[in-house]
Every structure is written in structure tokens, then in C-alpha cells.
Design an enzyme around this catalytic site. Structure first.
Site, PDB file in Angstrom:
ATOM      1  N   LYS A 115       0.842  -1.209   0.000  1.00 42.01           N
ATOM      2  CA  LYS A 115       0.000   0.000   0.000  1.00 42.01           C
ATOM      3  C   LYS A 115       0.874   1.254   0.000  1.00 42.01           C
ATOM      4  O   LYS A 115       0.675   2.181  -0.786  1.00 42.01           O
ATOM      5  CB  LYS A 115      -0.920   0.026   1.240  1.00 42.01           C
ATOM      6  N   ARG A 123      -9.881   0.271   8.647  1.00 49.76           N
ATOM      7  CA  ARG A 123      -9.399  -1.076   8.926  1.00 49.76           C
ATOM      8  C   ARG A 123     -10.431  -1.912   9.666  1.00 49.76           C
ATOM      9  O   ARG A 123     -10.162  -3.072   9.975  1.00 49.76           O
ATOM     10  CB  ARG A 123      -8.172  -0.961   9.825  1.00 49.76           C
ATOM     11  N   ARG A 183      11.806  -5.692   5.169  1.00 48.42           N
ATOM     12  CA  ARG A 183      11.550  -4.281   4.835  1.00 48.42           C
ATOM     13  C   ARG A 183      12.529  -3.361   5.559  1.00 48.42           C
ATOM     14  O   ARG A 183      12.877  -3.566   6.715  1.00 48.42           O
ATOM     15  CB  ARG A 183      10.127  -3.878   5.219  1.00 48.42           C
ATOM     16  N   ARG A 197      11.306  -1.333  11.174  1.00 48.23           N
ATOM     17  CA  ARG A 197      10.214  -0.984  12.087  1.00 48.23           C
ATOM     18  C   ARG A 197      10.123  -1.995  13.230  1.00 48.23           C
ATOM     19  O   ARG A 197      10.341  -3.176  13.039  1.00 48.23           O
ATOM     20  CB  ARG A 197       8.882  -0.973  11.306  1.00 48.23           C
ATOM     21  N   ARG A 257      -0.330  -9.342  13.180  1.00 48.33           N
ATOM     22  CA  ARG A 257      -0.901  -8.348  12.255  1.00 48.33           C
ATOM     23  C   ARG A 257      -1.693  -9.018  11.142  1.00 48.33           C
ATOM     24  O   ARG A 257      -2.751  -8.545  10.748  1.00 48.33           O
ATOM     25  CB  ARG A 257       0.222  -7.481  11.664  1.00 48.33           C
TER      26      ARG A 257
HETATM   27  P1  AP5 Z   1       4.931  -1.568   1.959  1.00 47.26           P
HETATM   28  O1  AP5 Z   1       4.601  -0.758   0.758  1.00 47.26           O
HETATM   29  O2  AP5 Z   1       5.658  -0.942   3.070  1.00 47.26           O
HETATM   30  O3  AP5 Z   1       3.594  -2.308   2.483  1.00 47.26           O
HETATM   31  P2  AP5 Z   1       2.334  -1.743   3.266  1.00 47.26           P
HETATM   32  O4  AP5 Z   1       1.138  -2.381   2.637  1.00 47.26           O
HETATM   33  O5  AP5 Z   1       2.361  -0.269   3.348  1.00 47.26           O
HETATM   34  O6  AP5 Z   1       2.592  -2.445   4.659  1.00 47.26           O
HETATM   35  P3  AP5 Z   1       2.494  -1.891   6.163  1.00 47.26           P
HETATM   36  O7  AP5 Z   1       3.267  -2.829   7.033  1.00 47.26           O
HETATM   37  O8  AP5 Z   1       2.840  -0.454   6.209  1.00 47.26           O
HETATM   38  O9  AP5 Z   1       1.028  -2.107   6.450  1.00 47.26           O
HETATM   39  P4  AP5 Z   1       0.433  -2.221   7.823  1.00 47.26           P
HETATM   40  O10 AP5 Z   1      -0.965  -2.115   7.436  1.00 47.26           O
HETATM   41  O11 AP5 Z   1       0.778  -3.419   8.587  1.00 47.26           O
HETATM   42  O12 AP5 Z   1       1.129  -1.044   8.665  1.00 47.26           O
HETATM   43  P5  AP5 Z   1       0.630   0.404   9.029  1.00 47.26           P
HETATM   44  O13 AP5 Z   1       1.807   1.273   9.118  1.00 47.26           O
HETATM   45  O14 AP5 Z   1      -0.497   0.789   8.174  1.00 47.26           O
HETATM   46  O15 AP5 Z   1       5.739  -2.849   1.441  1.00 47.26           O
HETATM   47  C1  AP5 Z   1       6.236  -3.825   2.349  1.00 47.26           C
HETATM   48  C2  AP5 Z   1       7.604  -4.344   1.887  1.00 47.26           C
HETATM   49  O16 AP5 Z   1       7.462  -5.080   0.665  1.00 47.26           O
HETATM   50  C3  AP5 Z   1       8.634  -3.247   1.589  1.00 47.26           C
HETATM   51  O17 AP5 Z   1       9.882  -3.701   1.986  1.00 47.26           O
HETATM   52  C4  AP5 Z   1       8.564  -3.083   0.059  1.00 47.26           C
HETATM   53  O18 AP5 Z   1       9.800  -2.633  -0.480  1.00 47.26           O
HETATM   54  C5  AP5 Z   1       8.242  -4.503  -0.377  1.00 47.26           C
HETATM   55  N1  AP5 Z   1       7.428  -4.558  -1.583  1.00 47.26           N
HETATM   56  C6  AP5 Z   1       6.439  -3.695  -1.967  1.00 47.26           C
HETATM   57  N2  AP5 Z   1       5.890  -4.100  -3.147  1.00 47.26           N
HETATM   58  C7  AP5 Z   1       6.521  -5.252  -3.474  1.00 47.26           C
HETATM   59  C8  AP5 Z   1       6.413  -6.162  -4.574  1.00 47.26           C
HETATM   60  N3  AP5 Z   1       5.509  -5.954  -5.547  1.00 47.26           N
HETATM   61  N4  AP5 Z   1       7.212  -7.244  -4.598  1.00 47.26           N
HETATM   62  C9  AP5 Z   1       8.126  -7.463  -3.604  1.00 47.26           C
HETATM   63  N5  AP5 Z   1       8.301  -6.638  -2.551  1.00 47.26           N
HETATM   64  C10 AP5 Z   1       7.505  -5.543  -2.486  1.00 47.26           C
HETATM   65  O19 AP5 Z   1       0.054   0.162  10.504  1.00 47.26           O
HETATM   66  C11 AP5 Z   1       0.910  -0.184  11.563  1.00 47.26           C
HETATM   67  C12 AP5 Z   1       0.118  -0.323  12.848  1.00 47.26           C
HETATM   68  O20 AP5 Z   1      -0.530   0.927  13.159  1.00 47.26           O
HETATM   69  C13 AP5 Z   1      -1.028  -1.336  12.816  1.00 47.26           C
HETATM   70  O21 AP5 Z   1      -0.578  -2.642  13.110  1.00 47.26           O
HETATM   71  C14 AP5 Z   1      -1.946  -0.765  13.904  1.00 47.26           C
HETATM   72  O22 AP5 Z   1      -1.485  -1.089  15.202  1.00 47.26           O
HETATM   73  C15 AP5 Z   1      -1.812   0.737  13.720  1.00 47.26           C
HETATM   74  N6  AP5 Z   1      -2.809   1.285  12.811  1.00 47.26           N
HETATM   75  C16 AP5 Z   1      -2.582   1.904  11.619  1.00 47.26           C
HETATM   76  N7  AP5 Z   1      -3.726   2.252  11.023  1.00 47.26           N
HETATM   77  C17 AP5 Z   1      -4.720   1.854  11.862  1.00 47.26           C
HETATM   78  C18 AP5 Z   1      -6.140   1.891  11.784  1.00 47.26           C
HETATM   79  N8  AP5 Z   1      -6.777   2.448  10.731  1.00 47.26           N
HETATM   80  N9  AP5 Z   1      -6.856   1.364  12.814  1.00 47.26           N
HETATM   81  C19 AP5 Z   1      -6.235   0.831  13.886  1.00 47.26           C
HETATM   82  N10 AP5 Z   1      -4.907   0.728  14.006  1.00 47.26           N
HETATM   83  C20 AP5 Z   1      -4.151   1.242  13.002  1.00 47.26           C
HETATM   84 MG    MG Z   2       2.508   1.127   4.987  1.00 46.26          MG
END
Ligand code: AP5
Ligand code: MG
Ligand code: ZN
Length: 215
Positions: free
Chosen positions: A13, A88, A127, A162, A173
């Protein structure tokens, strides 16, 4: 244009959102990034969010809805925006729906970046994220290497791993995503705004598929 990016942890994402910012000229709103920035500043909200994030659990809906509700009143969003990692849960989706309704707006596309669970674990374990929160670029030690190890290609800052990118928290997660967030796929399908894109393959190909959906 208002876009929701849906997909499991590590589905790409954030990676795709960074590319879409340039393409569409609209900002990315990542709730995860907002919480990490608040933590860095040491605000009570950031410290509270950390207790959930470290376990891989969701931050409570009232907190998240409050933060997003405030963000959605800002003037930089006039041309639209991308929501990354929000909503979410169903209550979050409903809260968003209500806010948009009062603003006379609606979601144009809810894009599901679809990646199988087993691939997600490998992605998150390797990552590396840029320390500079204004940049926040993502790399991967195998799949998307930075030119110089440990240094961001975009802004030259150091990269870090992270806290929640460790195997135990990653498993949690994923479980939380499948239980609490995956139901939003049906929710947006019913509303006619769901667009499915395969999230497996080269980053550029996935981006091209998203661009096609947006046309
Ligand atoms: P990346 O693009 O970083 O993936 P992402 O989908 O953004 O993953 P996140 O870990 O950021 O999602 P998340 O939902 O767990 O975390 P968030 O910060 O939102 O890509 C991942 C890796 O893969 C990278 O190394 C990239 O280079 C690689 N990659 C990308 N595309 C690729 C491809 N095509 N092929 C191979 N490799 C590839 O949330 C974190 C925490 O915050 C949650 O756990 C929760 O506690 C809290 N939180 C956030 N939002 C909310 C909400 N709305 N409600 C409640 N809690 C929340
Ligand atoms: Mg992200
Ligand atoms: Zn950077």
C-alpha cells in the site's frame, strides 16, 4: 479523487501510494505513519498507539476515527487524497462514510492490493524504511534494494527496521487483518467501489495495473 488502499500488512500500500502521489498530485494519508510521527514527537496519542502497534493489534476505533476526522478537514485535500491503512474495521468504514456524506463527497475507488499471506511475511521481515518521516520511502533487502545499503535512495537518510516488523508481531498483524479488515472487501464490493489488483509481481507492473483501474 478519493482512493482507499486496502490490503494486508506488507501488501505494498505504502509503496504504491508514494508512486501515486507523483502521478495524481494528491496526498497520502497513512494512519500508521501518523501514529509513528506522533510517537516520535512523544505525544500522548503516539505513546498510546505504540502499546497497540507493538503487539500488532489495532489502535481503538475512537482514537483512529478522531485522528482521521481531524485530518480530513485540512485544506490540502481539496483535490482528493489516498487513504493508506484506513479504514481497517467496519466502524471505521462507517465513520468515514458519515464524514464524506456531510462533506458531499464519496469514495471513487477502494483498491485491494491482493497478496497471499505467505508472501507478506517475507516482505515485512526484510523491509527497511526511511528514518526521515517527511520521506518515508520503503525498501527491501531482497526485493527492492536501496542503491547503497542502509541509505535511502530518495533523500539520503538512514534506513531502519520498524519495531513491528518482527516475525511474532507480523503473524499477529496478519491474523488481525484477516479477522477485522478483510470484511471491508465485501463492504466496498457491495457499494460498487472495490477494484482488485494483484499485488504480486514487479512494483512497476502493479502500479500500471492501478493506473488502469483509475482511468
Ligand atoms: P509496503 O509498501 O511498506 O507495504 P504496506 O502495505 O504499506 O505495509 P504496512 O506494514 O505499512 O502495512 P500495515 O498495514 O501493517 O502497517 P501500518 O503502518 O499501516 O511494502 C512492504 C515491503 O514489501 C517493503 O519492503 C517493500 O519494499 C516490499 N514490496 C512492496 N511491493 C513489493 C512487490 N511488488 N514485490 C516485492 N516486494 C515488495 O500500521 C501499523 C500499525 O498501526 C497497525 O498494526 C496498527 O497497530 C496501527 N494502525 C494503523 N492504522 C490503523 C487503523 N486504521 N486502525 C487501527 N490501528 C491502526
Ligand atoms: Mg505502509
Ligand atoms: Zn528517504
Amino acid at each position: 479523487m478519493i482512493i482507499v488502499l486496502l490490503g494486508g500488512p506488507g501488501s505494498g500500500k505504502g509503496t504504491q501510494a508514494k508512486k501515486l502521489i507523483d502521478k495524481l498530485g494528491i496526498p497520502q494519508i497513512s494512519t500508521g505513519d501518523i501514529f509513528r510521527a506522533a510517537l516520535k514527537e512523544g505525544t500522548p496519542m503516539g505513546l498510546k498507539a505504540k502499546t497497540y502497534m507493538d503487539k500488532g493489534e489495532l489502535v481503538p476505533d475512537e482514537v483512529v476515527n478522531g485522528v482521521v476526522g481531524e485530518r480530513l478537514t485540512k485544506p490540502d485535500l481539496a483535490k482528493g487524497y489516498m487513504l493508506d491503512g484506513f479504514p481497517r474495521t467496519l466502524p471505521q468504514a462507517q465513520s468515514l462514510g458519515k464524514i464524506l456524506e456531510t462533506q458531499g463527497k464519496s469514495i471513487d475507488h477502494a483498491i485491494l492490493v491482493d497478496v497471499p499471506d505467505k508472501e507478506l511475511v517475507a516482505r515485512l521481515s526484510g523491509r527497511r524504511t526511511c528514518k526521515n518521516s517527511a520521506c518515508g520511502a520503503m525498501f527491501h533487502v531482497m526485493f527492492n534494494q536501496s542503491k547503497q545499503e542502509g541509505i535511502c535512495d530518495v533523500c539520503g537518510s538512514n534506513l531502519y527496521q520498524r519495531d513491528d516488523d518482527n516475525e511474532v508481531v507480523i503473524r499477529e498483524r496478519l491474523a488481525v487483518y484477516n479477522k477485522q479488515t478483510a470484511p471491508l472487501i465485501d463492504y466496498y464490493e457491495t457499494k460498487g467501489s472495490l477494484r482488485r489488483v494483484t499485488g504480486v509481481g514487479p512494483i512497476e507492473e502493479i502500479f500500471a495495473a492501478i493506473e488502469k483501474v483509475l482511468k
